[in-house]
Write an enzyme that holds these catalytic residues in place. Structure first.
Site, PDB file in Angstrom:
ATOM      1  N   ASP A 163      -0.228   5.062   1.066  1.00  0.00           N
ATOM      2  CA  ASP A 163      -0.492   5.966   2.185  1.00  0.00           C
ATOM      3  C   ASP A 163      -0.627   5.176   3.486  1.00  0.00           C
ATOM      4  O   ASP A 163      -1.424   4.240   3.589  1.00  0.00           O
ATOM      5  CB  ASP A 163      -1.770   6.765   1.939  1.00  0.00           C
ATOM      6  CG  ASP A 163      -1.731   7.535   0.621  1.00  0.00           C
ATOM      7  OD1 ASP A 163      -0.676   7.510  -0.040  1.00  0.00           O
ATOM      8  OD2 ASP A 163      -2.754   8.144   0.251  1.00  0.00           O
ATOM      9  N   ASP A 211       0.856  -1.176   0.000  1.00  0.00           N
ATOM     10  CA  ASP A 211       0.000   0.000   0.000  1.00  0.00           C
ATOM     11  C   ASP A 211       0.902   1.238   0.000  1.00  0.00           C
ATOM     12  O   ASP A 211       2.094   1.143   0.305  1.00  0.00           O
ATOM     13  CB  ASP A 211      -0.894  -0.043   1.243  1.00  0.00           C
ATOM     14  CG  ASP A 211      -1.821   1.141   1.332  1.00  0.00           C
ATOM     15  OD1 ASP A 211      -2.393   1.527   0.288  1.00  0.00           O
ATOM     16  OD2 ASP A 211      -1.972   1.683   2.443  1.00  0.00           O
TER      17      ASP A 211
END
EC number: 3.1.3.15
Length: 375
Positions: free
Chosen positions: A10, A8
């Protein structure tokens, strides 16, 4: 086969701000310890793919231009430290859209699911939200949720790198046929007393030498058609042990690969090269084993036995057992023995193999020991 670490963005690579949008340079800040961890994983053979949900990216509330600047700077920072991403996959939908390309959906993964060069058994997903873990479950890979105040989680980057790059080299093989039931469990990074039970006490004693002198934990249980003869039990045990070695070594990154006489061996002729293998004496007997985890099975045996059997083990099955290991593990083994006592000769063969294995499986770094790119 190449393992992929899906990550991922953020909250995983960069700290996620309160408004959940990194749309300005001043909001860009790396998550603690991410770069050294990813460098360790890179050196362990991993490639990296970013998979990120960016709610409404390209809309008036989140213009693409506001996203691209900080994102490009982030990629440049990672690249400057030697970390390149194989691909950056962004889903721009809103949660209400329920798009198949939005995590935890795996719509963006179709090309990867069709790629047969990916090592899915070692691949993993790292993220800060439960949707990242659900994404990993949908891919049938391991998921790591980073520890954050907002979403919980149990992992930090240092722990993830250790878990994946320094993972214990273990294998559990269950081989069942109409003739035998063989169970082999080994851990190449743990020392323990070997445990063997095949119904053939002398064979058990020989198998114990492999674990004891190989320096790794080994358990073997075998039930075979001994009412017929010993052949199937001994052969299938060799095949199961070879398969377990192959599985535990994985892509063989960082191993010594070869087993032969060390320079300090007292049994080497002065000025000789280690071409004669790991040389081991046992009273009047001397045996040598030279091996290579090349992925190309080949077995050469030089030696003779005078007796039909030693204990309950037919001597004709001694080289056959070693050949079975080679066939199943992709091992190239040259084994030589000479002496007078057949018990000593058989035991010296097993011990020489074990000591050569000890060298070959030893971790010496992170490089793949070949110029071909694969073993």
């Amino acid at each position: 086969m190449t393992p992929i670490l899906f990550v991922d963005r953020d909250g995983t690579l960069i700290v996620e701000p309160a408004d959940y949008q990194i749309d300005a340079y001043e909001k860009l800040r790396l998550v603690d310890h991410v770069i050294p961890a990813m460098l360790k994983l890179r050196d362990a053979g991993y490639q990296f793919v970013i998979v990120s949900n960016q709610d409404g990216l390209g809309s008036e509330s989140y213009p693409r231009a506001s996203f691209d600047g900080p994102n490009n700077l982030m990629l440049q920072i990672f690249a400057s430290q030697g970390i390149e991403f194989r691909e950056v996959l962004i889903d721009c939908s809103w949660p209400a859209d329920n798009a198949p390309t939005r995590k935890p959906g795996i719509g963006l993964m179709v090309p990867y699911l069709q790629d047969r060069t990916i090592d899915w058994a070692r691949s993993a997903m790292v993220g800060d939200r439960i949707t990242d873990i659900q994404f990993a479950q949908n891919l049938n890979i391991r998921g790591f949720q980073l520890r954050t105040d907002e979403f919980g989680g149990e992992w930090d980057w240092s722990g993830i790198a250790h878990e994946l790059a320094d993972a214990p080299r273990r294998a559990l093989v269950q081989r069942n046929t109409k003739e035998t039931r063989i169970r082999v469990e080994l851990d190449l990074d743990r020392v323990a007393e070997p445990k063997t039970a095949t119904g053939l006490p002398f064979f058990d004693h020989m198998l114990e030498q492999i674990g004891k002198h190989g320096g790794f934990a080994l358990e073997i249980r075998a039930e075979g058609d001994l009412h017929i003869d010993e052949h199937h039990t001994i052969e299938d045990t060799g095949l199961a042990l070879g398969q377990a070695l192959r599985e535990a070594l994985g892509d063989k990154r960082g191993i010594g690969r070869y087993g032969f006489d060390p320079e300090s061996s007292p049994w080497r002729v002065a000025g000789d090269t280690p071409q004669h293998g790991f040389t081991l004496p046992m009273d009047e007997t001397i045996a040598s084993a030279a091996l290579d985890f090349s992925g190309r099975p080949y077995f050469v045996f030089e030696g003779e036995f005078k007796r039909e059997r030693v204990g309950d083990m037919p001597t004709e099955l001694v080289p056959h057992f070693f050949r079975s290991i080679c066939d199943a593990s992709g091992l190239n083994l040259h084994l030589t023995v000479r002496g007078e006592n057949d018990h000593h000769k058989v035991e010296a063969c097993f011990k020489a193999l074990a000591r050569a294995l000890r060298q070959a499986i030893r971790r010496e770094g992170t490089a793949l020991p070949t110029t071909k790119g694969t073993l």
